[in-house]
Design a protein around this motif. Structure first.
Motif, mmCIF file in Angstrom:
data_model
loop_
_atom_site.group_PDB
_atom_site.id
_atom_site.type_symbol
_atom_site.label_atom_id
_atom_site.label_comp_id
_atom_site.label_asym_id
_atom_site.label_seq_id
_atom_site.Cartn_x
_atom_site.Cartn_y
_atom_site.Cartn_z
ATOM 1 N N VAL A 182 2.446 -9.076 -13.612
ATOM 2 C CA VAL A 182 2.664 -7.920 -12.692
ATOM 3 C C VAL A 182 2.489 -6.433 -13.253
ATOM 4 O O VAL A 182 3.583 -6.356 -14.200
ATOM 5 C CB VAL A 182 3.622 -8.102 -11.741
ATOM 6 N N HIS A 183 1.657 -5.833 -12.748
ATOM 7 C CA HIS A 183 1.480 -4.517 -13.420
ATOM 8 C C HIS A 183 2.243 -3.527 -12.378
ATOM 9 O O HIS A 183 1.606 -3.025 -11.528
ATOM 10 C CB HIS A 183 -0.054 -4.112 -13.596
ATOM 11 N N LEU A 184 3.498 -3.108 -12.788
ATOM 12 C CA LEU A 184 4.225 -2.183 -12.036
ATOM 13 C C LEU A 184 4.307 -0.788 -12.688
ATOM 14 O O LEU A 184 4.050 -0.814 -13.980
ATOM 15 C CB LEU A 184 5.719 -2.751 -12.045
ATOM 16 N N GLU A 198 16.360 3.046 -11.748
ATOM 17 C CA GLU A 198 15.866 1.540 -11.225
ATOM 18 C C GLU A 198 17.172 0.901 -10.887
ATOM 19 O O GLU A 198 17.355 0.156 -9.920
ATOM 20 C CB GLU A 198 15.019 1.026 -11.979
ATOM 21 N N LYS A 204 10.246 0.335 -8.424
ATOM 22 C CA LYS A 204 8.818 0.241 -9.199
ATOM 23 C C LYS A 204 7.676 0.033 -8.065
ATOM 24 O O LYS A 204 8.076 -0.673 -7.100
ATOM 25 C CB LYS A 204 8.692 -0.504 -10.357
ATOM 26 N N VAL A 205 6.662 0.628 -8.282
ATOM 27 C CA VAL A 205 5.660 0.625 -7.519
ATOM 28 C C VAL A 205 4.603 -0.589 -7.791
ATOM 29 O O VAL A 205 4.096 -0.814 -8.764
ATOM 30 C CB VAL A 205 4.670 1.975 -7.492
ATOM 31 N N LEU A 206 4.651 -1.598 -6.880
ATOM 32 C CA LEU A 206 3.675 -2.941 -7.035
ATOM 33 C C LEU A 206 2.496 -2.634 -6.761
ATOM 34 O O LEU A 206 1.429 -3.038 -7.365
ATOM 35 C CB LEU A 206 4.429 -4.007 -6.053
ATOM 36 N N ASN A 252 -3.392 -2.485 -7.421
ATOM 37 C CA ASN A 252 -2.307 -2.414 -8.590
ATOM 38 C C ASN A 252 -2.343 -1.335 -9.685
ATOM 39 O O ASN A 252 -3.074 -0.364 -9.505
ATOM 40 C CB ASN A 252 -2.358 -3.816 -9.141
ATOM 41 N N GLY A 253 -1.611 -1.425 -10.416
ATOM 42 C CA GLY A 253 -1.357 -0.426 -11.587
ATOM 43 C C GLY A 253 -2.527 -0.001 -12.361
ATOM 44 O O GLY A 253 -2.790 0.888 -12.979
ATOM 45 N N THR A 289 10.839 -3.568 -6.097
ATOM 46 C CA THR A 289 9.773 -3.075 -5.914
ATOM 47 C C THR A 289 9.232 -2.795 -4.388
ATOM 48 O O THR A 289 9.831 -2.905 -3.704
ATOM 49 C CB THR A 289 8.560 -4.078 -6.433
ATOM 50 N N HIS A 325 0.555 8.704 -6.602
ATOM 51 C CA HIS A 325 0.080 7.160 -6.259
ATOM 52 C C HIS A 325 -1.077 7.159 -5.203
ATOM 53 O O HIS A 325 -1.989 6.502 -5.343
ATOM 54 C CB HIS A 325 1.177 6.245 -5.782
#
Length: 417
Positions: A182-184, A198, A204-206, A252-253, A289, A325
Motif C-alpha cells: 500500500v502506497h501511503l 500518527e 496517512k493518506v491512502l 494512490n500515492g 488511514t 493532495h
C-alpha cells in the motif's frame, strides 16, 4: 475476242458519260449543295480520325492504370507492403508491444477471436490503430485513410480492442487489500514529525478521491424547444446534463487509479457509490488511514474534506495540507487527458459506447504508469465545476477533521517557539 471488245466499248461509254455529267454546268443551288456536302465530309473525316486517335491513347492509359489493381499481383503486393510497414511501426513502439503482450497473456476470449468477414489485422496492428484513435481527436475517416481500411471496419476493430482491455479491469484498477503493498502518503509533507503525530491520531493518506467531466455529443432524439423560445434560450445558456459523463477516480500515492466509476451527467452521484462500498467493506480504509476529497464530497470517518472557506488560522493550515493532495489529483487528471486527447470531447451520443472509451483510457493509463511512461498535462486545461449540492457531514468525519486540525496547528506552534 468480240466479248472483250464489247466490254471495253461499254466501259468507255460509261467514262464518257461520267465526264460529260461532271463538266455540265451546275446551277447555283446544286453547286452550293455539293460544296456543303464536301465540307461536311471533310470535317467528319477529320473528327473521326481524332476520335480514333484519342480512343487508342485512352485505352493504352487505362490498361496502364489497371495493371496495379490486378488482385493476383499488384493489389496483394501493395497490401502486403503496407501491412509490413504497419507491423514494423508497431514493433518499433514499446507501448504497442507491451499492450500486445499483455493482451496475449490474458485469458480473455476477446483476444482469441476475430471478426468474421472483416479485414484481419494482427493484434499489434490492432493496438496501434486503437491507440492512434485514443491519442488524438481524430475521426474514423482519417484513420481509414491512414490504415487503408473501411470506416465501419475501424469502428468494429476499435471497440473490439476496448472490450479486450476492459476485460482486464479487475487486474489493472484494483483497491489495495490484504498483504498487497500500500502506497501511503503523509498527511502533511511539510511537517517533520509525522511519526509522533500518527500515534496521536494524524492519519496517512491512502488515496485522493475526485471527479471530472468528459464532454460527449448530445444523444439523438432530444426534444425540440422551438415552440418555447424561453426554454430554448435557457438550454442554449445552460449545459445539458446529458452532454457529459461523470468520471470519478481515486488515485494512490503513485498516481495510479485504484477506483473508477462512470455515470451520466444527470446522475449526481459524487462519492455515494464509493461511500456505500466503504460502508459494506470498512476494511478497505484501514485504521490510521483516510481518503481525501474536495468540497462537495461527504465528510466521514474515512473521507476528509477541506473547509469551504478557512475562517481561522487552524482551518487555513488544514486546507493547505489537504490542497497539496488535491493538487496531485488535478495533475493526474491533466496527465490522463493529455495522454488520451480523445477524452477532451467524445463525438458520440451513445452513453454506453462513450463509457467504454473512457474506461479503456483509464485502464491503459495504469498500464503506461507501470511501464514508467509519464505524460505531463497542464492543470489549467482541467475545468472544475462549481459545487451547488449540499452534503451532510458525518459526526465521525467532523470529529476526525477537528483532531487533524488541532494536531497540525499545535505542531506548527511548537516548531515556531
Amino acid at each position: 475476242m468480240e466479248v472483250r471488245n464489247q466490254c471495253v466499248a461499254s466501259a468507255g461509254r460509261a467514262i464518257m458519260d461520267l465526264i460529260q455529267s461532271e463538266w455540265e454546268p451546275l446551277s447555283h443551288w446544286e453547286l452550293d449543295q455539293r460544296l456543303d456536302r464536301a465540307v461536311e465530309e471533310m470535317i467528319e473525316a477529320d473528327l473521326m480520325a481524332q476520335a480514333q486517335s484519342s480512343s487508342v491513347v485512352m485505352q493504352e492509359s487505362q490498361q496502364e492504370d489497371l495493371k496495379p489493381l490486378q488482385p493476383e499481383k499488384s493489389t496483394s503486393a501493395y497490401e502486403s507492403e503496407h501491412r509490413a510497414q504497419a507491423a514494423e511501426a508497431a514493433e518499433a513502439n514499446p507501448a504497442v508491444q507491451h499492450i500486445t503482450n499483455l493482451l496475449q497473456r490474458s485469458s480473455s476470449n476477446h483476444s482469441k477471436t476475430r471478426l468474421s468477414g472483416r479485414a484481419r489485422l494482427s493484434l499489434s496492428h490492432t493496438v496501434l490503430l486503437s491507440l492512434t484513435l485514443l491519442y488524438k481527436r481524430i475521426s474514423y475517416r482519417n484513420v481509414s485513410a491512414n490504415f487503408h481500411l473501411e470506416k465501419g471496419n475501424i469502428h468494429r476493430i476499435f471497440f473490439s480492442f476496448c472490450d479486450r482491455v476492459i476485460a482486464l479491469q479487475d487486474q489493472l484498477i484494483k483497491w489495495p487489500t490484504g498483504q498487497e503493498e500500500v502506497h501511503l502518503l503523509p498527511f502533511s509533507s511539510w511537517l517533520g514529525h509525522n511519526e509522533g503525530l500518527e500515534e496521536r491520531g494524524l492519519p496517512k493518506v491512502l488515496g485522493v478521491l475526485g471527479d471530472t467531466s468528459i464532454p460527449i455529443r448530445l444523444p439523438t432524439g432530444k426534444p425540440e424547444c422551438e415552440s418555447d423560445p424561453s426554454e430554448a434560450k435557457r438550454l442554449k445558456n445552460d449545459l445539458d446534463p446529458d452532454s457529459w459523463l461523470n468520471l470519478e477516480l481515486v488515485i494512490n500515492g503513485e498516481g495510479r487509479f485504484i477506483y473508477c466509476h462512470i455515470s451520466k451527467g444527470s446522475e449526481k452521484d459524487r462519492g455515494r457509490a464509493l461511500l456505500e462500498i466503504l460502508q459494506q467493506n470498512p476494511e478497505m480504509v484501514p485504521p490510521g488511514t483516510c481518503l481525501i476529497a474536495d468540497v462537495g464530497y461527504p465528510l466521514t470517518g474515512q473521507i476528509l474534506t477541506p473547509f469551504s472557506a478557512g475562517r481561522s488560522p487552524q482551518e487555513n493550515l488544514y486546507n493547505r495540507s489537504v490542497g497539496i493532495h488535491l493538487g496531485r489529483f488535478e495533475q493526474a487528471l491533466a496527465d490522463l487527458k493529455q495522454r488520451f486527447q480523445k477524452l477532451r470531447y467524445l463525438d458520440m451520443g451513445n452513453y454506453d459506447r462513450a463509457k467504454v472509451v473512457v474506461l479503456t483510457a483509464c485502464i491503459l493509463n495504469n498500464v503506461f504508469l507501470d511501464m514508467g511512461d509519464v505524460t505531463k498535462g497542464l492543470i489549467g486545461q482541467t475545468t472544475k465545476e462549481d459545487v451547488t449540492e449540499e452534503v451532510t457531514d458525518d459526526a465521525a468525519g467532523v470529529a476526525m477533521r477537528d483532531t487533524v486540525v488541532n494536531l497540525l496547528y499545535s505542531t506548527l506552534e511548537a516548531e515556531t517557539h
